[in-house]
Write an enzyme that holds these catalytic residues in place. Structure first.
Site, PDB file in Angstrom:
ATOM      1  N   TYR A 102       0.836  -1.206   0.000  1.00 41.16           N
ATOM      2  CA  TYR A 102       0.000   0.000   0.000  1.00 41.16           C
ATOM      3  C   TYR A 102       0.865   1.248   0.000  1.00 41.16           C
ATOM      4  O   TYR A 102       1.902   1.301   0.676  1.00 41.16           O
ATOM      5  CB  TYR A 102      -0.861   0.046   1.265  1.00 41.16           C
ATOM      6  CG  TYR A 102      -2.060  -0.863   1.233  1.00 41.16           C
ATOM      7  CD1 TYR A 102      -3.234  -0.471   0.608  1.00 41.16           C
ATOM      8  CD2 TYR A 102      -2.021  -2.107   1.853  1.00 41.16           C
ATOM      9  CE1 TYR A 102      -4.349  -1.293   0.603  1.00 41.16           C
ATOM     10  CE2 TYR A 102      -3.127  -2.945   1.852  1.00 41.16           C
ATOM     11  CZ  TYR A 102      -4.291  -2.527   1.224  1.00 41.16           C
ATOM     12  OH  TYR A 102      -5.389  -3.348   1.211  1.00 41.16           O
ATOM     13  N   TYR A 141      -0.821  -9.932   0.524  1.00 41.03           N
ATOM     14  CA  TYR A 141       0.213  -9.426   1.434  1.00 41.03           C
ATOM     15  C   TYR A 141       0.040 -10.046   2.820  1.00 41.03           C
ATOM     16  O   TYR A 141      -1.050 -10.442   3.201  1.00 41.03           O
ATOM     17  CB  TYR A 141       0.176  -7.890   1.513  1.00 41.03           C
ATOM     18  CG  TYR A 141      -1.116  -7.273   2.004  1.00 41.03           C
ATOM     19  CD1 TYR A 141      -1.392  -7.165   3.361  1.00 41.03           C
ATOM     20  CD2 TYR A 141      -2.059  -6.777   1.114  1.00 41.03           C
ATOM     21  CE1 TYR A 141      -2.574  -6.582   3.814  1.00 41.03           C
ATOM     22  CE2 TYR A 141      -3.242  -6.203   1.545  1.00 41.03           C
ATOM     23  CZ  TYR A 141      -3.487  -6.111   2.898  1.00 41.03           C
ATOM     24  OH  TYR A 141      -4.654  -5.546   3.339  1.00 41.03           O
ATOM     25  N   ARG A 151      -3.412 -11.816   3.482  1.00 41.86           N
ATOM     26  CA  ARG A 151      -4.667 -11.387   2.865  1.00 41.86           C
ATOM     27  C   ARG A 151      -4.704 -11.879   1.433  1.00 41.86           C
ATOM     28  O   ARG A 151      -3.719 -11.759   0.707  1.00 41.86           O
ATOM     29  CB  ARG A 151      -4.760  -9.845   2.844  1.00 41.86           C
ATOM     30  CG  ARG A 151      -4.754  -9.117   4.164  1.00 41.86           C
ATOM     31  CD  ARG A 151      -5.816  -9.575   5.152  1.00 41.86           C
ATOM     32  NE  ARG A 151      -7.102  -9.982   4.601  1.00 41.86           N
ATOM     33  CZ  ARG A 151      -8.058  -9.150   4.161  1.00 41.86           C
ATOM     34  NH1 ARG A 151      -7.892  -7.853   4.207  1.00 41.86           N
ATOM     35  NH2 ARG A 151      -9.198  -9.616   3.678  1.00 41.86           N
ATOM     36  N   HIS A 154      -7.390  -8.323  -2.784  1.00 40.82           N
ATOM     37  CA  HIS A 154      -8.698  -7.722  -2.485  1.00 40.82           C
ATOM     38  C   HIS A 154      -8.680  -6.236  -2.794  1.00 40.82           C
ATOM     39  O   HIS A 154      -7.629  -5.590  -2.793  1.00 40.82           O
ATOM     40  CB  HIS A 154      -9.086  -7.932  -1.014  1.00 40.82           C
ATOM     41  CG  HIS A 154      -8.141  -7.284  -0.056  1.00 40.82           C
ATOM     42  ND1 HIS A 154      -6.944  -7.863   0.308  1.00 40.82           N
ATOM     43  CD2 HIS A 154      -8.198  -6.100   0.612  1.00 40.82           C
ATOM     44  CE1 HIS A 154      -6.312  -7.061   1.149  1.00 40.82           C
ATOM     45  NE2 HIS A 154      -7.032  -5.977   1.351  1.00 40.82           N
ATOM     46  N   HIS A 156     -10.685  -2.797  -1.342  1.00 41.77           N
ATOM     47  CA  HIS A 156     -11.580  -2.236  -0.318  1.00 41.77           C
ATOM     48  C   HIS A 156     -12.594  -1.312  -0.994  1.00 41.77           C
ATOM     49  O   HIS A 156     -12.224  -0.518  -1.863  1.00 41.77           O
ATOM     50  CB  HIS A 156     -10.786  -1.407   0.690  1.00 41.77           C
ATOM     51  CG  HIS A 156      -9.815  -2.204   1.504  1.00 41.77           C
ATOM     52  ND1 HIS A 156     -10.118  -2.702   2.749  1.00 41.77           N
ATOM     53  CD2 HIS A 156      -8.529  -2.588   1.260  1.00 41.77           C
ATOM     54  CE1 HIS A 156      -9.072  -3.344   3.231  1.00 41.77           C
ATOM     55  NE2 HIS A 156      -8.086  -3.291   2.348  1.00 41.77           N
TER      56      HIS A 156
HETATM   57 FE   LIG Z   1      -6.271  -4.411   2.515  1.00 46.96          FE
END
Ligand SMILES: [Fe+2]
Lengths: 231, 157
Positions: A102, A141, A151, A154, A156
């Site tokens: 991110y 990640y 995870r 995905h 959000h």
């Molecule tokens: Fe996330």
């Protein structure tokens, strides 16, 4: 407004997802009579959206550049529980880059940032409740939740419907991802059907050949407790 | 059709909901009242630790809407319209660890919150968790506790 369907939403306390342990009310929610329900909410329009907001491949890229990663189209409809399209719904989305990193000061994962990707997008639904964004497939990640937790890929989503009581934040997963069944956050969902509802389907009919694959993700918001006439 | 399930917003919600305009997407503009008062406080988890990665949205009669991220000490601050006929503002809280967004209310201490229909459903001993204190200069403080002693009342709206 119909009440939240607690056969679909995760409960507050889900000990397998460690962060929920200290961030879950224990007293139980106080139910409000439907007569007290507020069916109003903020309204957003075209003026709140920039021309590149729904193109995550280019909206943070240098001139002429594009984000790295598998190119995808994510599209679908926002509906109410009666199956009616919700027009003018605002979707905000955010995601990791193709390496699972991110663009955020608190993300220390060792996968590198992509200088041409911020992972932020936004789109308003059209008259039929339809929406479409273009982005790159996010990477899986790891996250701190026991010795080894990952995870699945995905995106959000934050959704504004017509009423503040409809506010929804969720995550969209990708069909066929083997990480889904190992994820402690996915496991907060109360049923296999709920997981299924968050899993976008590969939708080859909407691919752009030789360019991008399409995935379909429909979003169903709480509907009004009313006859079809009332809307 | 069945409702789309909620999932936590995670720790990086700022990317999508409080975007940095230098990176291409401009943040949503709040709808401000003409004559605002300040609402502020600290958001705590169930062990009294400040929640530094949460987002709080506010909705108030008259179309007033705003959002804020908590700072690293869990503090939040929003602008609202002065208390009027409706004695509360609606708040919605999301964060890492919150699986489904939490709906609560802030009632103004100088408004007639005691006769509000929703407040009537709250056990008397817990009502004070929803009533802000007037800290002067047009500011109202309410600390919000997601759990632990003095847990804030949340509504199934
Ligand atoms: Fe996330």
């Amino acid at each position: 407004m119909n009440p939240p369907d607690w056969t679909r939403h995760p409960p507050a306390l889900t000990p397998g997802y460690f962060s929920s342990i200290t961030r879950s009310p224990r007293e139980g929610l106080i139910p409000l009579d439907p007569a007290l329900a507020d069916c109003t909410g903020p309204v957003f329009g075209a003026g709140d959206i920039g021309p590149m907001d729904s193109d995550l491949i280019r909206n943070a890229a240098q001139p002429g550049a594009m984000a790295l990663g598998p190119r995808i189209i994510v599209h679908g409809r926002v509906l109410d529980e009666a199956g009616r399209g919700v027009s003018g719904a605002l979707l905000e989305l955010w995601q990791a880059n193709a390496g699972g990193r991110y663009r955020h000061a608190r993300d220390g994962y060792l996968a590198p940032l992509d200088p041409n990707f911020s992972g932020c997008g936004r789109v308003l639904t059209d008259a039929d409740g339809g929406y479409r964004v273009e982005t790159v497939m996010p990477g899986a990640y790891p996250f701190p939740n026991g010795p080894n937790a990952w995870r699945p890929a995905h995106i959000h989503f934050s959704v504004f419907g017509l009423a503040f009581a409809q506010r929804l934040v969720t995550q969209m997963y990708f069909e066929g991802d083997p990480m889904i069944r190992h994820c402690p956050i996915v496991a907060t969902l109360p049923s296999a059907a709920a997981v299924e509802a968050l899993t976008a389907r590969y939708d080859p009919d909407h691919d752009r050949p030789m360019d991008a694959r399409a995935f379909r993700f429909d979003i169903v918001l709480r509907g009004r407790r009313a006859t079809p006439m009332a809307l | 059709m069945k409702q789309t399930p909620s999932q936590t917003a995670g720790p990086f919600l700022h990317i999508g909901m409080m975007p940095d305009p230098a990176r291409g997407v401009r943040p949503l503009s709040p709808v401000m009242p003409a004559d605002p008062v300040t609402l502020y406080g600290t958001l705590f988890d169930g062990e009294d630790a400040p929640m530094g990665d949460a987002l709080i949205e506010m909705w108030q009669i008259g179309g007033i809407w705003a959002r804020t991220a908590t700072d690293d000490q869990g503090r939040w601050r929003l602008s609202a319209a002065k208390p009027g006929a409706v004695p509360f503002v609606s708040l919605w809280i999301i964060a890492r660890g919150i699986n489904t967004g939490l709906h609560t209310r802030l009632y103004f201490p100088d408004a007639d919150w005691a006769s509000d229909a929703a407040m009537a459903r709250v056990p008397a001993a817990r009502r004070s968790t929803l009533v802000a204190s007037d800290t002067g200069d047009g500011a109202y403080r309410l600390d919000i506790r997601v759990g632990g002693a003095g847990e804030t009342v949340f509504f199934d709206v």
